[in-house]
Design an enzyme around this catalytic site. Structure first.
Site, PDB file in Angstrom:
ATOM      1  N   ASP A  54       0.866  -1.180   0.000  1.00 40.89           N
ATOM      2  CA  ASP A  54       0.000   0.000   0.000  1.00 40.89           C
ATOM      3  C   ASP A  54       0.897   1.223   0.000  1.00 40.89           C
ATOM      4  O   ASP A  54       1.704   1.413   0.927  1.00 40.89           O
ATOM      5  CB  ASP A  54      -0.883  -0.034   1.257  1.00 40.89           C
ATOM      6  CG  ASP A  54      -1.866   1.119   1.332  1.00 40.89           C
ATOM      7  OD1 ASP A  54      -1.680   2.134   0.629  1.00 40.89           O
ATOM      8  OD2 ASP A  54      -2.827   1.024   2.115  1.00 40.89           O
ATOM      9  N   VAL A  55       0.794   2.075  -1.026  1.00 40.39           N
ATOM     10  CA  VAL A  55       1.702   3.215  -1.145  1.00 40.39           C
ATOM     11  C   VAL A  55       1.533   4.222  -0.018  1.00 40.39           C
ATOM     12  O   VAL A  55       2.391   5.089   0.173  1.00 40.39           O
ATOM     13  CB  VAL A  55       1.543   3.929  -2.505  1.00 40.39           C
ATOM     14  CG1 VAL A  55       1.925   3.018  -3.650  1.00 40.39           C
ATOM     15  CG2 VAL A  55       0.146   4.504  -2.671  1.00 40.39           C
ATOM     16  N   ASN A  81       3.085   6.238 -10.193  1.00 35.33           N
ATOM     17  CA  ASN A  81       1.838   6.296 -10.937  1.00 35.33           C
ATOM     18  C   ASN A  81       0.577   6.120 -10.097  1.00 35.33           C
ATOM     19  O   ASN A  81      -0.488   6.603 -10.482  1.00 35.33           O
ATOM     20  CB  ASN A  81       1.893   5.211 -12.026  1.00 35.33           C
ATOM     21  CG  ASN A  81       0.546   4.908 -12.631  1.00 35.33           C
ATOM     22  OD1 ASN A  81      -0.015   5.718 -13.380  1.00 35.33           O
ATOM     23  ND2 ASN A  81       0.000   3.744 -12.300  1.00 35.33           N
ATOM     24  N   TYR A 149      -8.970  15.970  -6.322  1.00 34.32           N
ATOM     25  CA  TYR A 149      -8.062  15.422  -7.330  1.00 34.32           C
ATOM     26  C   TYR A 149      -7.157  16.514  -7.895  1.00 34.32           C
ATOM     27  O   TYR A 149      -5.942  16.353  -7.998  1.00 34.32           O
ATOM     28  CB  TYR A 149      -8.880  14.774  -8.447  1.00 34.32           C
ATOM     29  CG  TYR A 149      -8.058  14.017  -9.466  1.00 34.32           C
ATOM     30  CD1 TYR A 149      -7.517  12.771  -9.165  1.00 34.32           C
ATOM     31  CD2 TYR A 149      -7.834  14.537 -10.738  1.00 34.32           C
ATOM     32  CE1 TYR A 149      -6.773  12.066 -10.100  1.00 34.32           C
ATOM     33  CE2 TYR A 149      -7.094  13.837 -11.680  1.00 34.32           C
ATOM     34  CZ  TYR A 149      -6.559  12.602 -11.355  1.00 34.32           C
ATOM     35  OH  TYR A 149      -5.815  11.910 -12.282  1.00 34.32           O
ATOM     36  N   LYS A 153      -3.003  16.858  -7.697  1.00 36.14           N
ATOM     37  CA  LYS A 153      -2.203  16.806  -8.917  1.00 36.14           C
ATOM     38  C   LYS A 153      -1.395  18.090  -9.121  1.00 36.14           C
ATOM     39  O   LYS A 153      -0.270  18.048  -9.650  1.00 36.14           O
ATOM     40  CB  LYS A 153      -3.095  16.525 -10.122  1.00 36.14           C
ATOM     41  CG  LYS A 153      -3.661  15.105 -10.128  1.00 36.14           C
ATOM     42  CD  LYS A 153      -2.553  14.053 -10.054  1.00 36.14           C
ATOM     43  CE  LYS A 153      -3.080  12.631 -10.134  1.00 36.14           C
ATOM     44  NZ  LYS A 153      -1.981  11.636 -10.071  1.00 36.14           N
TER      45      LYS A 153
END
Length: 242
Positions: A54-55, A81, A149, A153
């Site tokens: 799990d990142v 990613n 989001y 980003k």
């Protein structure tokens, strides 16, 4: 033989990128939460190394990267990613848990993976490597109802610029690919939602085109770097849309 770790490798852009690099003869570390999907992909590719993690878990990320370097002499590239698109809405409608989850995966997770890769690349011999962050068209202009989001980003752009600067003394290059509407499961959900609302969805492109763009960035010689690349569906709206 060159090596790369791809996060979010179990589906979408990550899986397409991992498959392309394997086809090109790279050793590929497959990092994602779904061990079953990673193991299924690795069964067909001798040079694939499953790294279930799990990142958002710092210990799990460090363990996964150590596992890779225990098996491979060096880490040449990280394709950073892994990301999510939580349920949308205006800022007062977005559930706080969705906000925290978006920040944890899209920003903290990418920070943790870049941190692990940077430390390996700084210490390996010969020194250096390349980190490619997956941004988004949303790193330039937002989609409607996507403040969580879009904010994460935009933050990735800051991460990319900082890593690109701080990596110079250690021969570590950092670039960012901003992708517009590759046909992943996430994008298909947006297409389906638009159609259900009686709207015309934005154009899309094959996910393999995004993967080929990552390959181009990854295979540049050490003295060259694509710091920012935008690849998008040709007729996709850009100004004012995500």
């Amino acid at each position: 033989m060159s090596s790369i770790i791809v996060t979010g490798a179990s589906s979408g852009i990550g899986r397409a990128t991992a498959e392309l690099f394997l086809a090109q003869g790279w050793t590929v570390g497959l990092l994602a939460r779904s061990a079953d999907k990673l193991n299924a992909l690795a069964r067909d590719h001798q040079a694939a190394i499953p790294l279930p993690a799990d990142v958002t878990n710092p210990d799990a990320v460090e363990k996964a990267f150590r596992s890779f370097t225990d098996q491979v002499p060096r880490l040449d590239v990280l394709f950073n990613n892994a990301g999510i698109f939580a349920p949308g809405g205006t800022i007062d409608e977005i559930d706080l848990d969705d906000w925290y989850h978006s920040v944890n995966v899209n920003l903290n997770g990418m920070f943790l993976c870049a941190r692990a890769a940077f430390g390996i690349m700084r210490c390996q011999n010969p020194q250096g490597g390349r980190i490619i962050n997956n941004g988004s068209i949303a790193a330039h202009v937002p989609r409607p109802n996507s403040v969580h989001y879009s904010a994460t980003k935009h933050a990735i752009t800051g991460l990319t610029r900082s890593l690109s600067l701080d990596g110079r003394p250690f021969e570590i290059a950092c670039g960012q690919i901003d992708i517009g509407n590759a046909r992943t499961q996430m994008v298909q959900g947006l297409v389906d939602a638009a159609q259900a609302a009686g709207e015309t969805p934005d154009p899309t492109m094959a996910v393999e085109d995004a993967a080929r763009s990552v390959l181009h960035m990854a295979t540049l010689p050490p003295e060259a770097n694509v710091q920012f690349m935008t690849v998008m569906a040709t007729t996709m709206p850009y100004i004012g849309r995500g």
